[in-house]
Design a protein around this motif. Structure first.
Motif, PDB file in Angstrom:
ATOM      1  N   LEU A   1      -5.534  40.428 -44.307  1.00 58.52           N
ATOM      2  CA  LEU A   1      -6.591  39.627 -45.207  1.00 58.52           C
ATOM      3  C   LEU A   1      -5.459  39.016 -46.329  1.00 58.52           C
ATOM      4  O   LEU A   1      -4.820  39.623 -46.962  1.00 58.52           O
ATOM      5  CB  LEU A   1      -7.541  40.542 -45.675  1.00 58.52           C
ATOM      6  N   LEU A   2      -5.704  37.651 -46.520  1.00 58.19           N
ATOM      7  CA  LEU A   2      -5.007  36.765 -47.686  1.00 58.19           C
ATOM      8  C   LEU A   2      -5.907  36.248 -48.584  1.00 58.19           C
ATOM      9  O   LEU A   2      -7.187  35.962 -48.207  1.00 58.19           O
ATOM     10  CB  LEU A   2      -4.017  35.862 -46.906  1.00 58.19           C
ATOM     11  N   GLY A   3      -5.217  35.743 -49.419  1.00 58.92           N
ATOM     12  CA  GLY A   3      -6.014  35.048 -50.526  1.00 58.92           C
ATOM     13  C   GLY A   3      -5.796  35.489 -51.861  1.00 58.92           C
ATOM     14  O   GLY A   3      -5.105  36.349 -52.397  1.00 58.92           O
ATOM     15  N   HIS A   4      -6.032  34.609 -52.974  1.00 61.69           N
ATOM     16  CA  HIS A   4      -5.891  34.650 -54.492  1.00 61.69           C
ATOM     17  C   HIS A   4      -6.588  35.878 -54.837  1.00 61.69           C
ATOM     18  O   HIS A   4      -7.399  36.576 -54.305  1.00 61.69           O
ATOM     19  CB  HIS A   4      -6.362  33.465 -55.022  1.00 61.69           C
ATOM     20  N   VAL A   5      -5.889  36.436 -55.972  1.00 63.39           N
ATOM     21  CA  VAL A   5      -6.475  37.837 -56.625  1.00 63.39           C
ATOM     22  C   VAL A   5      -7.981  37.676 -56.976  1.00 63.39           C
ATOM     23  O   VAL A   5      -8.147  36.438 -57.491  1.00 63.39           O
ATOM     24  CB  VAL A   5      -5.500  38.164 -57.481  1.00 63.39           C
ATOM     25  N   GLY A   6      -8.665  38.453 -56.792  1.00 63.41           N
ATOM     26  CA  GLY A   6     -10.232  38.118 -56.925  1.00 63.41           C
ATOM     27  C   GLY A   6     -10.925  37.451 -56.066  1.00 63.41           C
ATOM     28  O   GLY A   6     -12.286  36.917 -56.440  1.00 63.41           O
ATOM     29  N   SER A   7     -10.467  37.212 -54.697  1.00 66.99           N
ATOM     30  CA  SER A   7     -11.304  36.360 -53.753  1.00 66.99           C
ATOM     31  C   SER A   7     -12.195  37.335 -52.999  1.00 66.99           C
ATOM     32  O   SER A   7     -13.081  36.880 -52.225  1.00 66.99           O
ATOM     33  CB  SER A   7     -10.206  35.687 -52.899  1.00 66.99           C
ATOM     34  N   GLY A   8     -12.133  38.693 -53.242  1.00 58.97           N
ATOM     35  CA  GLY A   8     -13.171  39.436 -52.378  1.00 58.97           C
ATOM     36  C   GLY A   8     -12.464  40.164 -51.267  1.00 58.97           C
ATOM     37  O   GLY A   8     -13.382  40.615 -50.406  1.00 58.97           O
ATOM     38  N   LYS A   9     -11.260  40.357 -50.892  1.00 61.10           N
ATOM     39  CA  LYS A   9     -10.672  40.849 -49.978  1.00 61.10           C
ATOM     40  C   LYS A   9     -10.932  42.079 -49.676  1.00 61.10           C
ATOM     41  O   LYS A   9     -11.457  42.610 -48.666  1.00 61.10           O
ATOM     42  CB  LYS A   9      -9.083  40.719 -49.749  1.00 61.10           C
ATOM     43  N   SER A  10     -10.626  43.019 -50.760  1.00 63.64           N
ATOM     44  CA  SER A  10     -10.932  44.638 -50.519  1.00 63.64           C
ATOM     45  C   SER A  10     -12.599  44.736 -50.478  1.00 63.64           C
ATOM     46  O   SER A  10     -12.574  45.981 -49.879  1.00 63.64           O
ATOM     47  CB  SER A  10     -10.431  45.306 -51.809  1.00 63.64           C
ATOM     48  N   THR A  11     -13.408  43.913 -51.330  1.00 66.46           N
ATOM     49  CA  THR A  11     -14.805  44.183 -51.278  1.00 66.46           C
ATOM     50  C   THR A  11     -15.537  43.865 -49.896  1.00 66.46           C
ATOM     51  O   THR A  11     -15.904  44.559 -49.108  1.00 66.46           O
ATOM     52  CB  THR A  11     -15.324  43.464 -52.090  1.00 66.46           C
ATOM     53  N   THR A  12     -14.639  43.012 -49.390  1.00 70.99           N
ATOM     54  CA  THR A  12     -15.290  42.522 -47.675  1.00 70.99           C
ATOM     55  C   THR A  12     -14.673  43.627 -46.807  1.00 70.99           C
ATOM     56  O   THR A  12     -15.592  43.893 -46.053  1.00 70.99           O
ATOM     57  CB  THR A  12     -14.539  41.007 -47.333  1.00 70.99           C
ATOM     58  N   VAL A  13     -13.889  44.119 -46.966  1.00 71.46           N
ATOM     59  CA  VAL A  13     -13.256  45.147 -45.991  1.00 71.46           C
ATOM     60  C   VAL A  13     -14.162  46.294 -46.061  1.00 71.46           C
ATOM     61  O   VAL A  13     -14.493  46.996 -44.975  1.00 71.46           O
ATOM     62  CB  VAL A  13     -11.681  45.406 -46.005  1.00 71.46           C
TER      63      VAL A  13
ATOM     64  N   ALA B   1      -1.976  42.415 -51.083  1.00 76.84           N
ATOM     65  CA  ALA B   1      -2.019  41.865 -52.394  1.00 76.84           C
ATOM     66  C   ALA B   1      -2.239  40.424 -52.489  1.00 76.84           C
ATOM     67  O   ALA B   1      -1.796  39.769 -51.741  1.00 76.84           O
ATOM     68  CB  ALA B   1      -1.069  42.426 -53.214  1.00 76.84           C
ATOM     69  N   GLY B   2      -3.246  39.960 -53.417  1.00 79.46           N
ATOM     70  CA  GLY B   2      -3.269  38.696 -53.684  1.00 79.46           C
ATOM     71  C   GLY B   2      -2.873  37.845 -55.108  1.00 79.46           C
ATOM     72  O   GLY B   2      -2.034  36.972 -55.256  1.00 79.46           O
ATOM     73  N   HIS B   3      -2.003  38.862 -55.981  1.00 83.64           N
ATOM     74  CA  HIS B   3      -1.369  38.283 -57.086  1.00 83.64           C
ATOM     75  C   HIS B   3      -0.086  38.024 -56.685  1.00 83.64           C
ATOM     76  O   HIS B   3       0.696  38.590 -55.991  1.00 83.64           O
ATOM     77  CB  HIS B   3      -1.263  39.672 -58.217  1.00 83.64           C
ATOM     78  N   GLU B   4       0.567  37.002 -57.508  1.00 78.45           N
ATOM     79  CA  GLU B   4       1.813  36.569 -57.201  1.00 78.45           C
ATOM     80  C   GLU B   4       2.979  37.643 -57.403  1.00 78.45           C
ATOM     81  O   GLU B   4       4.117  37.659 -57.012  1.00 78.45           O
ATOM     82  CB  GLU B   4       1.968  35.504 -58.060  1.00 78.45           C
TER      83      GLU B   4
ATOM     84  N   MET C   1      -1.907  30.327 -54.867  1.00 76.01           N
ATOM     85  CA  MET C   1      -1.366  31.293 -54.020  1.00 76.01           C
ATOM     86  C   MET C   1      -2.107  31.239 -52.577  1.00 76.01           C
ATOM     87  O   MET C   1      -1.409  31.659 -51.713  1.00 76.01           O
ATOM     88  CB  MET C   1      -1.585  32.644 -54.682  1.00 76.01           C
ATOM     89  N   THR C   2      -3.317  30.740 -52.696  1.00 70.40           N
ATOM     90  CA  THR C   2      -3.978  30.689 -51.221  1.00 70.40           C
ATOM     91  C   THR C   2      -3.206  29.715 -50.456  1.00 70.40           C
ATOM     92  O   THR C   2      -2.974  29.781 -49.355  1.00 70.40           O
ATOM     93  CB  THR C   2      -5.556  30.339 -51.462  1.00 70.40           C
ATOM     94  N   LYS C   3      -2.552  28.565 -50.879  1.00 66.21           N
ATOM     95  CA  LYS C   3      -1.747  27.927 -50.229  1.00 66.21           C
ATOM     96  C   LYS C   3      -0.652  28.218 -49.819  1.00 66.21           C
ATOM     97  O   LYS C   3      -0.267  27.744 -48.545  1.00 66.21           O
ATOM     98  CB  LYS C   3      -1.897  26.441 -51.127  1.00 66.21           C
ATOM     99  N   GLU C   4      -0.111  28.930 -50.462  1.00 63.15           N
ATOM    100  CA  GLU C   4       1.315  29.612 -50.190  1.00 63.15           C
ATOM    101  C   GLU C   4       0.937  30.608 -49.030  1.00 63.15           C
ATOM    102  O   GLU C   4       1.806  30.629 -48.136  1.00 63.15           O
ATOM    103  CB  GLU C   4       1.845  30.371 -51.237  1.00 63.15           C
ATOM    104  N   HIS C   5      -0.195  31.231 -48.956  1.00 57.68           N
ATOM    105  CA  HIS C   5      -0.520  32.114 -47.863  1.00 57.68           C
ATOM    106  C   HIS C   5      -0.821  31.607 -46.616  1.00 57.68           C
ATOM    107  O   HIS C   5      -0.307  31.687 -45.508  1.00 57.68           O
ATOM    108  CB  HIS C   5      -1.684  32.912 -48.195  1.00 57.68           C
TER     109      HIS C   5
END
Length: 656
Positions: A127-139, A217-220, A251-255
């Motif tokens: 699971l990738l994405g910018h910090v605060g995008s809801g990755k952990s919550t979705t899992v 992690a989503g933070h740079e 950061m999402t673009k980088e992922h």
């Protein structure tokens, strides 16, 4: 159960003799000999799909959906169930499709999946994405089956550390599993309702397919940890998360760029739609679609709105350049059933059956020392071969290039004791050894490998190797010989020194080159063909190992281990800011023999003719995947160019 109306002339495409999809018009009046032949055919399809396959009933070999009446449909489905029962598998009707209304003639897509602990299909998703995008919550919502309160309650069981709970920000690699039984129902929710708690042992016991989520992690600040999770977990797919109320972030673009560079298929999940109005959600979807249509990405966005959409995307994502888009809410539960349906039908990407025939190979992901009553324990993904309890294996290398012979005392998969594990399984191993190998075992660390003792003499560790690289992004000074980035190869992460083929050569964004890498602190075990990622600050690149070079002595490192960390980590905030603003280039960006010498003169600018503007890609509006059948979904891609290269991805996502 999904139902849809197909036109009589719509074809699914001619049946492929290979693969995990079988066409059957009808199975009525089957003789005993015919039944045995059909069972052999189903066994082949199950092996091709690594434990699961799809039957298209009511469809002839040419791909024409002729359909079946109620009587023939019932008998055909019954025959299929008898075939599956003989092979220790079960049948679940995924969807029915009406092809004629008078009289009623229908087709069906049926999933056949083996059951039993020894037949678990393990699929890994990062699971990738910018910090605060809801990755952990979705899992947390997917694995527990309980909706979020809106304040992050669902993510509390996903975090590894206390500071993650306090800040709500993931800084490590979290691993959670979601199980499906042979009928496609989520096992996690059964465990919670019947047994009162969800445990890995119980999920593995009741599941025929396990989806392992790696919450990254989503933070740079933690990008290196994220890259380690992408290269080391051997993922089948990536899930890129985007918050509807924040839109696409850098950061999402980088992922996404890393997914393209590592050739990992990905799908997008837009979260927090309950907090976004229609205009904001539309803007987010259009922003994602714009990025997906860039020349360096070239993916067709498909908005999933129904079960038919989810089925079509799950069957095509493995091979077609598409990106399904799901708009979900972890608070209201909107679109979550479609995500579960999609994950249940998504096939495994790697051919683990073929890899199981090779020599055993495991990269250590985690190491635990002095476990009470057990001893030293290592965990990782079995990349090749089959490992049985009691097998002897090589483990290493240490800092002095040593390998030792150890014995696998016991092994587990999701905390379930196993007699053997095959390629594709994430397993943990308890070891024992004699006094000679005790020193190596006590120094067990992430990045070491377990190798089959039958593969030959003691393996070698390498200080130096060659690779073909592509620079995704470079600063204005570029990359020169002596540049020392952090390199990721599978679970290995270490600082290396780059040597270019030509003297005074400078690599810029989008450049490709054949270079030599040299580890600075300890040798590692590598093999030709491995993918690598290197980065230092804003400079990022990818590559492939092409040659291993044996050297008798370690490299001369101009800076010791303690000094190798950034000098910006010491001093007061004012001193750090002053160093960052200093025009003197960092020694880490200069060739090794110039450290301590005056700075290099600025390279002379070469006047070149302006480049022609790039051809604009066709504007494809995201639309429902159900609007396309399996046969013509690829026709829709005709407007797109060929598969993007690593150079294209770097230019599109990092060039601006």
């Amino acid at each position: 159960m999904a139902k849809s109306l197909l036109k009589d002339a719509e074809h699914l495409g001619r049946e492929d003799d290979e693969g995990s999809v079988e066409y059957k018009w009808k199975l009525v009046g089957i003789t005993e000999d015919r039944f045995e032949h059909l069972c052999t055919q189903m066994k082949f399809r199950l092996n091709e799909g690594q434990g699961e396959c799809m039957y298209e009933l009511g469809v002839d070999d040419s791909g024409l959906p002729k359909g079946l009446d109620d009587a023939d449909f019932t008998e055909t489905l019954g025959t299929l169930k008898r075939m599956a029962e003989k092979l220790q598998a079960d049948v679940a009707v995924v969807c029915e499709k009406v092809v004629n209304e008078d009289p009623v003639m229908k087709c069906a897509e049926v999933m056949v999946r083996k059951f039993g602990v020894d037949n678990i299909v393990d699929m890994r998703i990062v699971l990738l994405g910018h910090v605060g995008s809801g990755k952990s919550t979705t899992v947390g919502v997917l694995t527990r089956g309980v909706l979020d309160s809106g304040s992050g309650s669902a993510r509390q069981n996903v975090f590894n550390h206390r500071h993650e709970v306090e800040t709500g920000r993931t800084s490590s690699i979290s691993r959670e599993i979601m199980g499906f039984d042979c009928r496609g129902e989520v096992v996690n929710y059964k465990c919670d309702s019947q047994f009162g708690n969800v445990t890995s042992e119980k999920i593995s016991e009741l599941s025929s397919k396990v989806v392992t989520f790696y919450d990254l992690a989503g933070h740079e600040k933690y990008l290196k940890t994220t890259v380690t999770g992408m290269t080391g977990s051997t993922p089948d797919y990536s899930c890129v998360m985007v918050a509807a109320d924040k839109g696409m972030q850098q950061m999402t673009k980088e992922h996404i760029g890393l997914c393209l560079a590592l050739k990992i298929p990905f799908f997008c999940v837009i979260t927090r739609v309950d907090k976004a109005d229609t205009e904001m959600l539309t803007s987010t979807v259009q922003g994602i679609s714009t990025v997906l249509q860039l020349p360096g990405v070239r993916r067709v966005p498909l908005l999933v709105k129904s079960e038919d959409d989810a089925i079509a995307c799950a069957k095509q994502l493995k091979s077609a350049p598409i990106t399904p888009l799901f708009c979900i809410s972890n608070v209201t539960g909107e679109c979550l059933p479609l995500v579960r349906k999609f994950l249940n039908l998504l096939p495994i990407r790697r051919d683990w059956e073929a890899l199981a025939q090779g020599n055993s190979e495991v990269f250590i992901e985690k190491a635990f020392h002095q476990v009470e009553g057990v001893g030293t324990v290592g965990a990782g993904v079995v990349e090749q071969g089959v490992i049985c309890r009691g097998d002897s294996m090589f483990v290493g290398p240490t800092e002095d290039s040593k390998f030792a012979i150890i014995q696998v005392k016991s092994l587990q998969v999701n905390r379930t004791n196993m007699k053997k594990v095959e390629a594709g399984s994430h397993a943990s191993f308890a070891f024992e050894c004699d006094e000679e190998g005790l020193g190596v075992l006590n120094s067990l660390r992430k990045g070491m490998v377990l190798l089959d003792i039958k593969s030959g003499p003691s393996p070698m560790a390498y200080w130096r190797f060659e690779a073909d690289i592509t620079v995704l992004y470079a600063s204005t000074s570029g990359i020169q010989s002596g540049f020392q980035p952090i390199m990721h190869v599978h679970m290995t992460r270490q600082k290396v020194r780059i040597t270019l083929e030509q003297e005074n050569q400078i690599l810029k964004t989008n450049d490709t080159a054949h270079v030599t890498f040299e580890f600075l602190f300890q040798p590692e075990w590598l093999k030709v063909g491995q993918k690598l990622v290197f980065m230092e600050g804003c400079i990022k690149g990818v590559g492939t190992v092409t040659k291993l070079v044996h050297v008798s002595s370690p490299p001369v490192v101009p800076r010791n281990r303690k000094q190798s960390s950034s000098s910006d980590s010491k001093g007061t905030p004012k001193q750090k800011a002053r160093r960052r603003e200093s025009p003197i280039p960092s020694p880490m960006l200069l060739p090794a023999d110039t450290i301590g010498a005056p700075p290099l003169p600025a390279p002379t600018k070469v006047q070149t003719a302006p480049a022609a503007p790039p051809e604009q890609p066709p504007q494809l509006v995201p639309q429902s995947a159900g609007a396309f059948s399996d046969s013509n979904i690829l026709d829709m891609l005709a407007a797109m160019d060929e598969e993007p290269t690593e150079e294209d991805a770097g230019l599109a996502l990092y060039g601006d």
